[in-house]
Design an enzyme around this catalytic site. Structure first.
Site, PDB file in Angstrom:
ATOM      1  N   GLN A  85     -51.646  38.820  46.437  1.00  0.00           N
ATOM      2  CA  GLN A  85     -52.531  37.628  46.390  1.00  0.00           C
ATOM      3  C   GLN A  85     -53.980  38.043  46.924  1.00  0.00           C
ATOM      4  OE1 GLN A  85     -52.111  34.460  45.755  1.00  0.00           O
ATOM      5  NE2 GLN A  85     -50.275  35.063  44.771  1.00  0.00           N
ATOM      6  N   SER A  86     -54.423  39.090  46.452  1.00  0.00           N
ATOM      7  CA  SER A  86     -55.549  39.623  46.850  1.00  0.00           C
ATOM      8  C   SER A  86     -56.726  38.576  46.189  1.00  0.00           C
ATOM      9  CB  SER A  86     -55.910  40.811  46.436  1.00  0.00           C
ATOM     10  OG  SER A  86     -57.403  41.232  46.346  1.00  0.00           O
ATOM     11  N   ASN A  87     -57.830  38.046  47.095  1.00  0.00           N
ATOM     12  CA  ASN A  87     -58.897  37.196  46.758  1.00  0.00           C
ATOM     13  C   ASN A  87     -59.860  38.399  45.917  1.00  0.00           C
ATOM     14  OD1 ASN A  87     -57.971  34.795  47.850  1.00  0.00           O
ATOM     15  ND2 ASN A  87     -58.233  35.878  49.772  1.00  0.00           N
TER      16      ASN A  87
END
Ligand SMILES: Cc1ncc(COP(=O)(O)O)c(C=O)c1O
Length: 336
Positions: A85-87
């Protein structure tokens, strides 16, 4: 160091190539109902969730320098890593499209079935990904880059979070922008507070605040245990940035609030839940569950403990990350 250097730093920053990705300056917003709700007289929010690249966030400022460097190097594919879920991965995937490049992502941990939140957005940008499994993600990323080179591609490798001396220049620029906004209002901030992950944001702000002469304490709220010593990491990135700017490293260090991590990266705490709800309810502003809710929760914790005073003027840097609100928390919770 301080104001006497400000003009020359801005000239040096202007000399370094940048690809325009962010809509700047971001607003510095007064939050009166939120201030009252958490026991402050005043609170200003630096709205870096509004940078405008693929739902915004702090990575846009870092990627302006990093992707410009990739263009200079003649690269055709950006390679980076992060949690699923890395921005940072989502915004790198979008930035690759702006620059006419492809994007290969390496996600820490074992494959997951659900494509939600940020991963869903990564797909729209045509990014492809590899799960590192039991291997350390940086090792897997080097291998992916080697394979790309072997197949005739020219990859540009961006470290996790875009946090090196070049990426952090984006937050040196942010500090100068903030200095100008505070100056125009005749304000003096006591603290500038942000989330501390891979520390590029904290490094750039610490350096930029020192160089621009804002007399504020820069605070990073640790959101995980993945960086054992955040002050040492900040000093290292700051010295790389000073190398880029051809300046001596100022004698500045951030304060780190490290008591708000809870059980680990992405794991909510009583304070982070309360922060998300309070900010949304009082100002209609969304925090993200992994970074900004923990950072804001840390600020609330320090106020409740009496270490931050009601009269202290706080600038909270909202670094974005809201697409993770649309993912099952099981996807972004992983051990540090
Ligand atoms: C929304 C958000 N805030 C803060 C951070 C932390 O920034 P840094 O990695 O520069 O410490 C991140 C990092 O990915 C992020 O996505």
């Amino acid at each position: 160091m301080g104001r006497q250097y400000a003009g020359s730093v801005e000239a040096e920053l202007d000399r370094i190539p940048r690809l325009q990705l962010a809509t700047l300056p971001t607003p510095l917003q007064e939050a009166p109902r939120l201030a009252a709700a958490i026991g402050l007289d005043r609170l200003l929010i630096k709205r870096d969730d509004n940078t405008g690249l693929a739902f915004g966030g702090n990575k846009a400022r870092k990627l302006e320098y990093l992707v410009a460097d990739a263009v200079r190097a003649g690269s055709d594919v950006l390679v980076t890593l992060g949690a699923p879920q890395s921005n940072h991965c989502r915004m790198t995937a979008a930035a690759a499209r702006v620059a006419g490049m492809e994007c290969r992502l390496v996600f820490a941990g074992h494959p997951i079935e659900q494509v939600q939140g940020n991963m869903w957005l990564d797909q729209f940008f045509g990014a492809t990904w590899t799960f590192a499994g039991d291997r350390p993600a940086p090792e897997c990323m080097s291998q992916v880059a080697d394979e790309l080179r072997a197949s005739g591609r020219n990859p540009y490798v961006i470290p996790g979070g875009g946090s090196n001396g070049l990426g952090a220049l984006g937050y040196v620029g942010c500090a100068f922008e903030l200095a100008q906004q505070l100056h125009e209002r005749g304000e003096r901030a006591r603290y500038v507070v942000c989330a501390g992950g891979s520390c590029g944001t904290l490094s750039g702000l610490t350096l930029g605040v020192a160089l621009s002469g804002i007399e504020a304490e820069v605070v990073g709220v640790s959101i995980s245990r993945s960086v054992p010593d955040r002050v040492a990491r900040v000093r290292q990135i700051m010295s790389e940035s000073c190398g880029n700017l051809d300046l001596p490293v100022p004698d500045a260090s951030p304060t780190v609030w490290s008591d708000y991590i809870g059980r680990g990266y992405g794991m909510p705490t009583e304070l982070s839940r309360r922060a998300l709800e309070t900010v949304a309810f009082s100002e209609g502003i969304l925090l993200d569950p992994v970074y900004t809710a923990k950072a804001f929760g840390g600020l609330m914790g320090e106020i409740e403990a009496g270490r931050v005073q009601r009269s202290d003027l706080i600038v909270f840097v909202h670094t974005g990350g809201t697409p993770a609100l649309f993912a099952d928390p099981a996807i972004y919770w992983h051990p540090d």
